[in-house]
Write a protein that holds these residues in place. Sequence first.
Motif, mmCIF file in Angstrom:
data_model
loop_
_atom_site.group_PDB
_atom_site.id
_atom_site.type_symbol
_atom_site.label_atom_id
_atom_site.label_comp_id
_atom_site.label_asym_id
_atom_site.label_seq_id
_atom_site.Cartn_x
_atom_site.Cartn_y
_atom_site.Cartn_z
ATOM 1 N N ASN A 23 0.941 -1.212 -0.177
ATOM 2 C CA ASN A 23 -0.052 -0.146 0.062
ATOM 3 C C ASN A 23 0.775 1.233 0.065
ATOM 4 O O ASN A 23 2.099 1.070 -0.065
ATOM 5 C CB ASN A 23 -0.910 -0.132 1.270
ATOM 6 C CG ASN A 23 -0.170 0.120 2.514
ATOM 7 O OD1 ASN A 23 0.895 0.557 2.704
ATOM 8 N ND2 ASN A 23 -0.933 -0.522 3.408
ATOM 9 N N TYR A 24 0.196 2.461 -0.191
ATOM 10 C CA TYR A 24 1.238 3.599 0.110
ATOM 11 C C TYR A 24 2.168 3.809 1.053
ATOM 12 O O TYR A 24 3.142 3.950 0.933
ATOM 13 C CB TYR A 24 0.232 5.178 -0.070
ATOM 14 C CG TYR A 24 -0.409 5.095 -1.588
ATOM 15 C CD1 TYR A 24 0.158 5.441 -2.546
ATOM 16 C CD2 TYR A 24 -1.791 5.296 -1.568
ATOM 17 C CE1 TYR A 24 -0.239 5.616 -3.734
ATOM 18 C CE2 TYR A 24 -2.407 5.172 -2.979
ATOM 19 C CZ TYR A 24 -1.723 5.607 -3.910
ATOM 20 O OH TYR A 24 -2.366 5.786 -5.082
ATOM 21 N N THR A 25 1.647 3.586 2.304
ATOM 22 C CA THR A 25 2.228 3.648 3.393
ATOM 23 C C THR A 25 3.769 2.762 3.289
ATOM 24 O O THR A 25 4.881 3.222 3.850
ATOM 25 C CB THR A 25 1.527 3.508 4.638
ATOM 26 O OG1 THR A 25 0.389 4.452 4.811
ATOM 27 C CG2 THR A 25 2.428 3.616 6.248
ATOM 28 N N GLN A 26 3.609 1.632 2.873
ATOM 29 C CA GLN A 26 4.530 0.451 3.127
ATOM 30 C C GLN A 26 5.306 0.877 2.063
ATOM 31 O O GLN A 26 6.692 1.085 1.935
ATOM 32 C CB GLN A 26 3.852 -0.892 2.723
ATOM 33 C CG GLN A 26 3.072 -1.355 3.852
ATOM 34 C CD GLN A 26 2.374 -2.622 3.372
ATOM 35 O OE1 GLN A 26 1.923 -2.727 2.110
ATOM 36 N NE2 GLN A 26 2.038 -3.726 4.259
ATOM 37 N N ALA A 27 5.146 1.440 0.709
ATOM 38 C CA ALA A 27 5.757 1.780 -0.341
ATOM 39 C C ALA A 27 6.507 2.923 -0.043
ATOM 40 O O ALA A 27 7.913 3.166 -0.476
ATOM 41 C CB ALA A 27 5.232 2.314 -1.530
ATOM 42 N N TYR A 346 -0.192 8.005 4.507
ATOM 43 C CA TYR A 346 -0.973 7.436 5.403
ATOM 44 C C TYR A 346 -2.415 8.054 5.290
ATOM 45 O O TYR A 346 -3.551 7.639 5.244
ATOM 46 C CB TYR A 346 -0.660 7.854 6.841
ATOM 47 C CG TYR A 346 -1.538 7.329 8.149
ATOM 48 C CD1 TYR A 346 -1.957 6.231 8.275
ATOM 49 C CD2 TYR A 346 -2.311 8.341 8.690
ATOM 50 C CE1 TYR A 346 -2.839 5.772 9.450
ATOM 51 C CE2 TYR A 346 -3.074 8.097 9.593
ATOM 52 C CZ TYR A 346 -3.435 6.670 9.826
ATOM 53 O OH TYR A 346 -4.337 6.334 10.752
ATOM 54 N N ILE A 347 -2.523 9.604 4.975
ATOM 55 C CA ILE A 347 -3.597 10.284 4.647
ATOM 56 C C ILE A 347 -4.163 9.768 3.370
ATOM 57 O O ILE A 347 -5.385 9.509 3.345
ATOM 58 C CB ILE A 347 -3.325 11.821 4.623
ATOM 59 C CG1 ILE A 347 -2.959 12.225 6.086
ATOM 60 C CG2 ILE A 347 -4.430 12.520 4.123
ATOM 61 C CD1 ILE A 347 -2.319 13.748 5.992
ATOM 62 N N ALA A 348 -3.195 9.389 2.470
ATOM 63 C CA ALA A 348 -3.707 8.880 1.171
ATOM 64 C C ALA A 348 -4.472 7.816 1.340
ATOM 65 O O ALA A 348 -5.425 7.244 0.593
ATOM 66 C CB ALA A 348 -2.673 8.749 0.065
ATOM 67 N N ASP A 349 -3.735 6.499 2.057
ATOM 68 C CA ASP A 349 -4.501 5.449 2.416
ATOM 69 C C ASP A 349 -5.920 5.461 3.051
ATOM 70 O O ASP A 349 -6.663 4.692 2.602
ATOM 71 C CB ASP A 349 -3.658 4.681 3.019
ATOM 72 C CG ASP A 349 -2.471 4.094 2.428
ATOM 73 O OD1 ASP A 349 -2.636 3.901 1.072
ATOM 74 O OD2 ASP A 349 -1.305 3.690 2.989
ATOM 75 N N ILE A 350 -6.070 6.584 3.931
ATOM 76 C CA ILE A 350 -7.220 6.431 4.585
ATOM 77 C C ILE A 350 -8.276 7.492 4.263
ATOM 78 O O ILE A 350 -9.662 7.319 4.303
ATOM 79 C CB ILE A 350 -7.259 6.714 6.356
ATOM 80 C CG1 ILE A 350 -6.535 8.077 6.416
ATOM 81 C CG2 ILE A 350 -6.361 5.685 6.894
ATOM 82 C CD1 ILE A 350 -6.236 8.528 8.155
ATOM 83 N N GLN A 351 -7.832 8.703 3.422
ATOM 84 C CA GLN A 351 -8.625 9.518 2.986
ATOM 85 C C GLN A 351 -8.583 9.852 1.394
ATOM 86 O O GLN A 351 -9.557 10.575 0.868
ATOM 87 C CB GLN A 351 -8.420 11.149 3.676
ATOM 88 C CG GLN A 351 -8.585 10.966 5.117
ATOM 89 C CD GLN A 351 -10.052 11.009 5.366
ATOM 90 O OE1 GLN A 351 -10.856 11.487 4.614
ATOM 91 N NE2 GLN A 351 -10.491 10.573 6.598
ATOM 92 N N ILE A 355 -6.829 14.515 -1.275
ATOM 93 C CA ILE A 355 -6.753 15.360 -0.012
ATOM 94 C C ILE A 355 -5.404 15.218 0.811
ATOM 95 O O ILE A 355 -5.189 16.204 1.459
ATOM 96 C CB ILE A 355 -7.856 14.881 1.059
ATOM 97 C CG1 ILE A 355 -7.989 15.733 2.068
ATOM 98 C CG2 ILE A 355 -7.661 13.290 1.387
ATOM 99 C CD1 ILE A 355 -8.696 16.959 1.531
ATOM 100 N N SER A 356 -4.584 14.149 0.484
ATOM 101 C CA SER A 356 -3.439 14.130 1.042
ATOM 102 C C SER A 356 -2.234 15.420 0.781
ATOM 103 O O SER A 356 -1.268 15.612 1.397
ATOM 104 C CB SER A 356 -2.799 12.653 0.674
ATOM 105 O OG SER A 356 -2.423 12.666 -0.546
ATOM 106 N N PHE A 357 -2.609 16.073 -0.323
ATOM 107 C CA PHE A 357 -1.751 17.025 -0.812
ATOM 108 C C PHE A 357 -1.866 18.324 0.264
ATOM 109 O O PHE A 357 -1.204 19.367 -0.126
ATOM 110 C CB PHE A 357 -1.987 17.374 -2.338
ATOM 111 C CG PHE A 357 -1.368 16.325 -3.192
ATOM 112 C CD1 PHE A 357 0.198 16.871 -3.622
ATOM 113 C CD2 PHE A 357 -1.951 15.148 -3.404
ATOM 114 C CE1 PHE A 357 0.641 15.755 -4.446
ATOM 115 C CE2 PHE A 357 -1.120 14.349 -4.266
ATOM 116 C CZ PHE A 357 -0.002 14.688 -4.958
ATOM 117 N N VAL A 358 -2.790 18.390 1.036
ATOM 118 C CA VAL A 358 -2.870 19.463 1.993
ATOM 119 C C VAL A 358 -1.490 19.731 2.788
ATOM 120 O O VAL A 358 -1.164 20.542 3.553
ATOM 121 C CB VAL A 358 -4.173 19.504 3.057
ATOM 122 C CG1 VAL A 358 -5.438 19.597 2.170
ATOM 123 C CG2 VAL A 358 -3.971 18.261 4.036
#
Length: 386
Positions: A23-27, A346-351, A355-358
């Motif tokens: 997932n994004y966090t692991q990568a 982490y934000i990308a994985d959950i939201q 939105i993670s680009f904030v």
Amino acid sequence: MWGFITCLNDLLIPYLKDAFDLNYTQALLIQFCFFGAYFIASLPAGWLVGRIGFKKGIVTGLSIASIGCLLFLPAASLHIYSVFLLALFVLATGITLLQVSANPYVTALGEAKTASSRLTMTQAFNAFGTTVAPSFGGWLLFSELETSGAAGAEGVRLPYLILAGALLVLAITFAYLKLPTILQQEKTSGESIFAPMARKHLSLGMLGIFVYVGAEVAIGSLLVSYIKEVSGLNLNEQSAASYLTYYWGGAMVGRFVGALVMQKVSAHKVLCFNAVMAAVLIFTSLQSSGQLAMWSLLAVGLCNSIMFPTIFSLALQDLKHQTSQGSGLLCLAIVGGAFIPLLQAYIADIQGLPISFVVPIACYFYIAYYGLIGSKVNDVNKEKLA
């Protein structure tokens, strides 16, 4: 070379994400291990450079980086993700020593008032490496994947073997080059390595480096995925990766232009302007789609261009004999490249990815503050240091 190596991480992330089904966090642990090395190695590197000098520090850094590249060969053979992370850590340790040695050396080779311009010019060649890397690395990494249709880790062998050889040749070259010795900055004072943090413009500059590197790395790390999934352009990974050239190419062009502009315009003002524009461009991308969304985000690279060398040189103002210690502390702050991308992932994985680009937007607002206010030298502390 270190620009080329750093940019290859942006390609490793989607490549190994598919190879190991992450997932994004692991990568983004790729960036965590790479930039985490800055946190662990920067202070020892600053101490070492104070002892052996800038030239030997450069040679040692290049040699360690070469060893790190060679570790990718057993990592690919074993097909173990943690071994890749270890190789990245060793590679980044060498790059950290190189940064601690080379950046203050460049600032010392001329008048203090043009240090930002001088460091920006040398960083432009760093950006040349990041501009070439997406096309070269993308072709080597993704062409096999596109042909076979199967995910694997073997594609890393050739690019990192080439890099290992090039770094070794550079280390040998620098070992035999005759370079000026900066005696005043190579003396050790016996002070605590944290002593320069008493200077407000340095401590705020450390936070500036932290958020800048974090924002730049976070955007670069997720750019291929953003172009593939959010822009709506329906591109494959190799095609999306090729657009990284424009992101890092903008940084290269901007550094050459910025080196000239800052001969006439205050580095403080240029830094603030670029940071505000970067935030505006990200917001524009998030509010649009298609070509506009993609090119708005790619244009952030142009704004990034002068930020690292400018923050670095502004933070080293008037440190005198504490310059090598200050450089080590600033490189310590490069650990932002480990934590901020992980936070965004982490934000990308959950939201969701948009939105993670904030996260980078908030980073650029702080950089604007540092350019306008935080980088001013405290005259009281300056008198005490003198």
